[in-house]
Design a protein around this motif. Structure first.
Motif, PDB file in Angstrom:
ATOM      1  N   ASP A  89       0.835  -1.144   0.034  1.00 30.08           N
ATOM      2  CA  ASP A  89      -0.025  -0.127  -0.225  1.00 30.08           C
ATOM      3  C   ASP A  89       1.003   1.237   0.023  1.00 30.08           C
ATOM      4  OD1 ASP A  89      -2.277  -1.366  -0.071  1.00 30.08           O
ATOM      5  OD2 ASP A  89      -2.936  -1.388   2.112  1.00 30.08           O
ATOM      6  N   ASP A  90       1.594   1.039   0.641  1.00 30.42           N
ATOM      7  CA  ASP A  90       2.589   2.467   0.675  1.00 30.42           C
ATOM      8  C   ASP A  90       3.728   2.406  -0.544  1.00 30.42           C
ATOM      9  OD1 ASP A  90       1.950   2.825   3.559  1.00 30.42           O
ATOM     10  OD2 ASP A  90       4.282   1.812   4.295  1.00 30.42           O
ATOM     11  N   TYR A  91       3.781   1.385  -1.046  1.00 33.39           N
ATOM     12  CA  TYR A  91       4.657   2.096  -2.717  1.00 33.39           C
ATOM     13  C   TYR A  91       3.403   2.088  -3.664  1.00 33.39           C
ATOM     14  CZ  TYR A  91       6.198   0.078  -6.850  1.00 33.39           C
ATOM     15  OH  TYR A  91       6.430   0.393  -8.095  1.00 33.39           O
ATOM     16  N   ILE A  92       2.211   1.694  -3.847  1.00 30.56           N
ATOM     17  CA  ILE A  92       1.370   1.532  -4.479  1.00 30.56           C
ATOM     18  C   ILE A  92       1.090   3.507  -4.481  1.00 30.56           C
ATOM     19  CG2 ILE A  92      -1.128   1.840  -4.581  1.00 30.56           C
ATOM     20  CD1 ILE A  92       0.650  -0.170  -6.091  1.00 30.56           C
ATOM     21  N   ARG A  93       0.410   3.876  -3.214  1.00 32.63           N
ATOM     22  CA  ARG A  93       0.709   5.666  -2.638  1.00 32.63           C
ATOM     23  C   ARG A  93       1.723   6.386  -3.128  1.00 32.63           C
ATOM     24  NH1 ARG A  93      -0.864   3.392   2.659  1.00 32.63           N
ATOM     25  NH2 ARG A  93      -3.148   3.086   2.716  1.00 32.63           N
ATOM     26  N   GLU A  94       2.452   6.103  -2.452  1.00 35.48           N
ATOM     27  CA  GLU A  94       4.018   6.543  -3.200  1.00 35.48           C
ATOM     28  C   GLU A  94       4.461   6.713  -4.687  1.00 35.48           C
ATOM     29  OE1 GLU A  94       8.905   5.817  -3.473  1.00 35.48           O
ATOM     30  OE2 GLU A  94       7.801   5.302  -1.239  1.00 35.48           O
ATOM     31  N   THR A  95       4.261   5.660  -5.267  1.00 34.07           N
ATOM     32  CA  THR A  95       3.928   5.177  -7.183  1.00 34.07           C
ATOM     33  C   THR A  95       3.328   6.008  -7.805  1.00 34.07           C
ATOM     34  OG1 THR A  95       4.952   3.706  -6.849  1.00 34.07           O
ATOM     35  CG2 THR A  95       3.938   4.146  -8.641  1.00 34.07           C
ATOM     36  N   ALA A  96       1.913   6.059  -6.965  1.00 34.20           N
ATOM     37  CA  ALA A  96       0.572   7.216  -7.969  1.00 34.20           C
ATOM     38  C   ALA A  96       0.913   8.894  -7.453  1.00 34.20           C
ATOM     39  CB  ALA A  96      -1.009   6.460  -7.227  1.00 34.20           C
ATOM     40  N   GLY A  97       1.670   9.121  -6.713  1.00 32.80           N
ATOM     41  CA  GLY A  97       1.553  10.206  -6.450  1.00 32.80           C
ATOM     42  C   GLY A  97       0.899  11.217  -5.137  1.00 32.80           C
ATOM     43  N   SER A  98      -0.359  10.145  -4.419  1.00 29.11           N
ATOM     44  CA  SER A  98      -1.186  10.397  -3.602  1.00 29.11           C
ATOM     45  C   SER A  98      -0.837   9.765  -2.247  1.00 29.11           C
ATOM     46  CB  SER A  98      -1.824   9.878  -3.723  1.00 29.11           C
ATOM     47  OG  SER A  98      -2.347   8.550  -3.415  1.00 29.11           O
ATOM     48  N   GLY A  99       1.310   9.992  -1.893  1.00 28.42           N
ATOM     49  CA  GLY A  99       1.801   9.357  -0.403  1.00 28.42           C
ATOM     50  C   GLY A  99       1.507  10.056   0.239  1.00 28.42           C
ATOM     51  N   ALA A 100       2.908  10.196   1.093  1.00 31.11           N
ATOM     52  CA  ALA A 100       2.987  10.916   2.451  1.00 31.11           C
ATOM     53  C   ALA A 100       3.647  12.776   2.174  1.00 31.11           C
ATOM     54  CB  ALA A 100       3.872  10.486   3.335  1.00 31.11           C
ATOM     55  N   GLY A 101       4.970  12.691   0.870  1.00 31.35           N
ATOM     56  CA  GLY A 101       5.111  14.012   0.349  1.00 31.35           C
ATOM     57  C   GLY A 101       4.140  15.073  -0.104  1.00 31.35           C
ATOM     58  N   ARG A 102       2.681  13.876  -0.828  1.00 30.62           N
ATOM     59  CA  ARG A 102       1.739  14.502  -1.926  1.00 30.62           C
ATOM     60  C   ARG A 102       0.877  15.563  -0.681  1.00 30.62           C
ATOM     61  NH1 ARG A 102       0.358  16.691  -6.195  1.00 30.62           N
ATOM     62  NH2 ARG A 102      -1.562  16.992  -7.382  1.00 30.62           N
ATOM     63  N   GLY A 103       0.164  14.445  -0.131  1.00 30.85           N
ATOM     64  CA  GLY A 103      -0.437  14.667   1.452  1.00 30.85           C
ATOM     65  C   GLY A 103      -0.153  15.786   1.975  1.00 30.85           C
ATOM     66  N   ASP A 104       0.865  15.789   2.828  1.00 30.76           N
ATOM     67  CA  ASP A 104       1.404  16.587   3.144  1.00 30.76           C
ATOM     68  C   ASP A 104       1.529  18.228   2.421  1.00 30.76           C
ATOM     69  OD1 ASP A 104       1.882  15.153   5.146  1.00 30.76           O
ATOM     70  OD2 ASP A 104       4.200  14.976   4.740  1.00 30.76           O
ATOM     71  N   GLU A 105       1.741  18.416   1.133  1.00 36.24           N
ATOM     72  CA  GLU A 105       1.445  19.742   0.686  1.00 36.24           C
ATOM     73  C   GLU A 105       0.242  19.899   0.521  1.00 36.24           C
ATOM     74  OE1 GLU A 105       3.601  18.594  -3.031  1.00 36.24           O
ATOM     75  OE2 GLU A 105       5.468  18.957  -2.930  1.00 36.24           O
ATOM     76  N   VAL A 106      -0.837  19.456   0.103  1.00 31.93           N
ATOM     77  CA  VAL A 106      -2.497  19.484   0.480  1.00 31.93           C
ATOM     78  C   VAL A 106      -2.736  19.760   1.597  1.00 31.93           C
ATOM     79  CG1 VAL A 106      -4.564  18.661  -0.472  1.00 31.93           C
ATOM     80  CG2 VAL A 106      -2.741  18.184  -1.765  1.00 31.93           C
ATOM     81  N   GLU A 107      -1.741  19.445   2.074  1.00 35.74           N
ATOM     82  CA  GLU A 107      -2.211  19.648   4.000  1.00 35.74           C
ATOM     83  C   GLU A 107      -1.420  21.059   4.224  1.00 35.74           C
ATOM     84  OE1 GLU A 107      -1.538  16.886   6.942  1.00 35.74           O
ATOM     85  OE2 GLU A 107      -2.706  15.540   5.512  1.00 35.74           O
TER      86      GLU A 107
END
Length: 135
Positions: A89-107
């Motif tokens: 799941d972490d790999y999929i989130r990271e690869t899809a671009g909705s991982g921790a980095g992208r989510g933090d930017e949005v927040e």
């Protein structure tokens, strides 16, 4: 020449039964060997001891292992499966671009927008902070 009498139905049944039990035994042996390597609570010497016991005396080793440690085999399997699923799941989130980095930017952008809407910062400060977040 009638071959069906040379190998009766009961003989075919017993042959199928022994093949099934042999395959079942091989699967059980490999599951136990996998469980020995997967168990983090066992040290190297204990893993080596169990492995030697299961390989050298397979029937006795497997039965003793199942009696001694079989209760927790399912729990270890579940923990291992959950860890693999979490990593996937972490790999999929990271690869899809909705991982921790992208989510933090949005927040961060949402909080920044809220601060600007309250009037705590100016539009120029908002733009500078937004560029800093996005780059």
């Amino acid at each position: 020449m009638n071959l069906s009498y040379d190998y009766p139905v009961l003989g075919a049944f017993w042959t199928a039964m022994w093949i099934f039990l042999w395959v079942l035994w091989i699967i059980l042996l490999f599951r136990i060997i996998g469980d020995i390597f997967r168990d983090d609570t066992l040290g190297g010497a204990a893993k080596t001891g169990w492995l030697v016991f299961v390989v050298v005396l397979p029937f006795l080793g497997v039965f003793v292992y199942v009696l001694a440690r079989g209760k927790d085999m399912g729990g270890r399997e579940v923990r291992h499966a959950r860890a693999r699923q979490q990593a996937f799941d972490d790999y999929i989130r990271e690869t899809a671009g909705s991982g921790a980095g992208r989510g933090d930017e949005v927040e961060q952008l949402a909080k920044l927008s809220e601060i600007r809407s309250r009037g705590d910062i100016t539009d120029a400060e908002f733009q500078r902070a937004k560029e800093k977040i996005l780059h």
